[in-house]
Structure formats: C-alpha cells, structure tokens
Design an enzyme around this catalytic site. Structure first.
Site, PDB file in Angstrom:
ATOM      1  CD  GLU A  22      -3.608  -2.437   0.987  1.00  0.00           C
ATOM      2  OE1 GLU A  22      -3.645  -2.344   2.219  1.00  0.00           O
ATOM      3  OE2 GLU A  22      -3.774  -3.511   0.380  1.00  0.00           O
ATOM      4  CD  GLU A  51      -1.649  -7.199  -3.771  1.00  0.00           C
ATOM      5  OE1 GLU A  51      -2.485  -7.621  -2.957  1.00  0.00           O
ATOM      6  OE2 GLU A  51      -0.857  -6.282  -3.499  1.00  0.00           O
TER       7      GLU A  51
HETATM    8  C1  GLA Z   1      -2.827  -6.639   0.277  1.00  0.00           C
HETATM    9  C2  GLA Z   1      -1.333  -6.547   0.198  1.00  0.00           C
HETATM   10  C3  GLA Z   1      -0.728  -7.881  -0.094  1.00  0.00           C
HETATM   11  C4  GLA Z   1      -1.342  -8.976   0.715  1.00  0.00           C
HETATM   12  C5  GLA Z   1      -2.806  -8.992   0.516  1.00  0.00           C
HETATM   13  C6  GLA Z   1      -3.351 -10.153   1.260  1.00  0.00           C
HETATM   14  O1  GLA Z   1      -3.427  -6.688  -0.942  1.00  0.00           O
HETATM   15  O2  GLA Z   1      -0.884  -5.641  -0.758  1.00  0.00           O
HETATM   16  O3  GLA Z   1       0.622  -7.839   0.200  1.00  0.00           O
HETATM   17  O4  GLA Z   1      -1.046  -8.810   2.078  1.00  0.00           O
HETATM   18  O5  GLA Z   1      -3.290  -7.756   0.987  1.00  0.00           O
HETATM   19  O6  GLA Z   1      -2.522 -11.272   1.159  1.00  0.00           O
END
Ligand code: GLA
Length: 362
Positions: A158, A265
């Site tokens: 990020e 994710e």
């Molecule tokens: C981001 C992070 C993850 C997690 C999510 C929320 O996407 O990369 O590690 O913290 O937020 O769980």
C-alpha cells in the site's frame, strides 16, 4: 411385471449414481476444483489453526496460507532487539506439516508498525540511513528465518496515496526515505532469499485512477531492474465493485509488465467500500438479506470466471479470513456492524456463492 421391475432397478441405479456424484462433489474442496488453475489460499491467525472445526475446513478447502497479522512488523518485531516468533512459527509449522504453501505478509507497510521503528533513543525521528538499516535488518532476519518455507513475500504494501491526485503515500517511510525505501525493501528481500517471489500489494487496484498510479510505480521498479516478480491485487471488494471490465483491464495492464498477478486478500463485503471509522447511522441495519446474498453470489461467480480466464497470469487466489464467523470487516469501518463477505457461513457451512465459484459452466 418384468418391465416394472426393470424400471425400478434402473431408477435405483440412477439414484445411486446421483448420490455418488453429490458425495464426490462435497469430498472435493476449493483447492481440488481449482487444481488445474491456481492454489487457493486463506489468511489465518495462530488461533485459527488450533481450533478443530476451522482446521478441518482449512485442510479440506485450501492449499495455501497467509498469516493474517502474525508477520506484520509490529507483532513480529515489537522492540528493536526483540522478535516475537511464536505465532508466525506456529503457522509455518502447521503449513509444513500439512503440505500447504505459505505467502509471507508483509515486510514494509505504513500500518501496524512498532513504536520504536521511526524514533531514535533521543526520541527524535531517525535519519534515512538509520531507517534503511533498520528495514534491512528486519527484512533479512524475517526472510532468512523462513527461507525455503515461504515461497512468496508481500514486500511493500500500500505505498500509493489514497488521494487520486497524488502518487506515493506520505507515510513516515516516505517522509524519511523518499521513494527509495520501496526499491531497497525489494533488494533486501531478494538478497535474503533469491528464490522467493516478491510482490507489491495494494487495494482498489481495479479503479482506473489507482490502477494507473500502481502501474506507474510497478513500471518504474521494473525499468530500474528492481527484483520485483509479481503484484498482489488485494481484492477487498463489494457487491458492485469492481466491474468485470475494470478487473480485466487491471490484470492485463499489470501482467503486461511481465509480472505475475495474485489475488491476495479476497472478500466481497455486502456494503459499499468505505474507509473512515464511524458508528451505525439511525435506521441502518446489518441484515444479510436473500437479495444481498444473491448479489454476492453473482459477484463471486463473475470474478472467478475472470480469474479462470486469466489463469496463465494469475498464480494464486487467497481469501482474507475463513468464514463469516469472524472477518476483519466485522466492526470495520463501522462499529457494531456485522459483515458476511466469505464463502462459508457462521456455522462454517458452504454458502450459495461457494457452489457458483466451483460451477465452471457459469
Ligand atoms: C490490508 C492489509 C492486510 C489486512 C487488511 C485488513 O489489506 O494488507 O494485512 O490488515 O488490510 O485486515
């Protein structure tokens, strides 16, 4: 009479074939349906792998694990001279014992950082040299510990700003090091484990404005010869986002740089995307209506169709949490609001969306 008996016999035969088929269907897990496509993973805590019901489900459905929090910098490296390995070690040992692969997550992020990281003994902000040395020590130690056991790492997480008119996020990493910390993180990780597949990982990458900025960063890194191999599309999605077209455009654009793509994710929230914390508004409910469930089912079917179509560049799909029993989206960002973003319900049973995901005729 003979005709009647024959009919009866045939019907019986048919029933047992149908039953056998149904049984063999439920004997297969997501990982089996997708064996000719890509590994299917799930994010877990150290607690998840101690609980028998969850363990059974994990082993039946998935063949890859990502530690949800255990390898983030704050939990794993709470003080400059102290690491906390217990949870991360337990997840890796569980994966090894059961033949699952592990994605490491993550080495450099602006959130969940330990309090000591950006400060010197005098309490003042550290210099770029000191911070890069700390980053190198951290990455070298963590990557080395799991060398040969973790096949891929989210190296930088990020780094792009939320403001679409800006490029890199104005994090402490950026304020202290400028953009160098990104390339350095990849170099340190590559030095520690030359065989690991190294990822840049981010969210909302299907939105055209974000896609362009992520692409700009990736291209810069690739052109500069930085050892980056792949890009993680986090895929914290919702019922009406992303469109199929935007998802395809992102996969095509990122992979045009020669990078592999993973969905790292995945969850499909039943609410529209929002980030700022707030409480429930008057009249707002968190009911999981049949209508919402249907929309979610359709969205899951749609995105998995795209994943299958692009299996030549997609090297993994990972869900963020196991079931609707516990998801990071409960209470986030809206306090007191339950969410239902996954393929298994609160009793760990397969939802309708599960059957759509494994129905390749859709
Ligand atoms: C981001 C992070 C993850 C997690 C999510 C929320 O996407 O990369 O590690 O913290 O937020 O769980």
């Amino acid at each position: 009479m003979l005709k009647k008996q024959l009919c009866f016999f045939l019907i019986l035969q048919l029933c047992s074939v149908i039953q056998l088929k149904a049984q063999s269907k439920s004997a297969e897990g997501l990982k089996d349906y997708y064996k000719n496509y890509f590994p299917i993973g799930v994010a877990v805590s150290a607690h998840d792998i101690k609980d028998t019901a969850e363990v059974k489900l994990i082993l039946h459905e998935f063949n890859s694990l990502t530690p949800e929090n255990a390898m983030k910098m704050a939990p794993i490296h709470p003080e400059e001279n102290r690491y906390y390995w217990k949870d991360a070690d337990a997840i890796v040992a569980f994966a090894q014992a059961n033949g699952l692969r592990v994605r490491g997550h993550n080495l450099c992020w602006h959130e969940q950082t330990p309090p000591w990281l950006f400060k010197g003994a005098d309490g003042k902000q550290v210099t770029k040299d000191v911070l890069l040395k700390r980053l190198k020590d951290h990455i070298t130690t963590v990557v080395n510990r799991y060398k040969g056991k973790i096949y891929a790492w989210d190296v930088v997480n990020e780094a792009i700003d939320d403001d679409s008119t800006k490029f890199l996020r104005n994090s402490l990493w950026y304020q202290i090091c400028g953009e160098d910390f990104i390339a350095k993180a990849f170099e340190y990780a590559h030095e520690a484990d030359p065989k690991a597949i190294l990822f840049y990982n981010d969210y909302n990458t299907e939105r055209p404005e974000k896609r362009e900025r992520v692409y700009r960063l990736l291209k810069k890194l690739v052109d500069a010869g930085v050892p980056i191999n792949a890009v993680g599309i986090q895929a914290h999605w919702s019922l009406d986002e992303p469109s199929q077209q935007d998802l395809i455009a992102t996969i095509k654009k990122f992979s045009s740089l020669g990078l592999k793509v993973q969905v790292t994710e995945l969850d499909i929230s039943i609410y529209p995307w929002e980030k700022n914390k707030r409480t429930l508004r008057p009249g707002e409910t968190d009911a999981y209506t049949p209508e919402l469930e249907k929309k979610q089912d359709e969205k899951y079917a749609e995105v998995f169709k795209v994943f299958r179509d692009y299996k030549n560049v997609i090297s993994g799909v990972t869900f963020w949490n196991i079931s609707d029993k516990r998801t990071w989206l409960d209470d986030y960002p809206v306090e007191g609001r339950k969410n239902y973003p996954l393929l298994f319900d609160q009793q760990l049973q397969r939802k309708k969306a599960y059957w759509s995901v494994v129905d390749f005729k859709q």
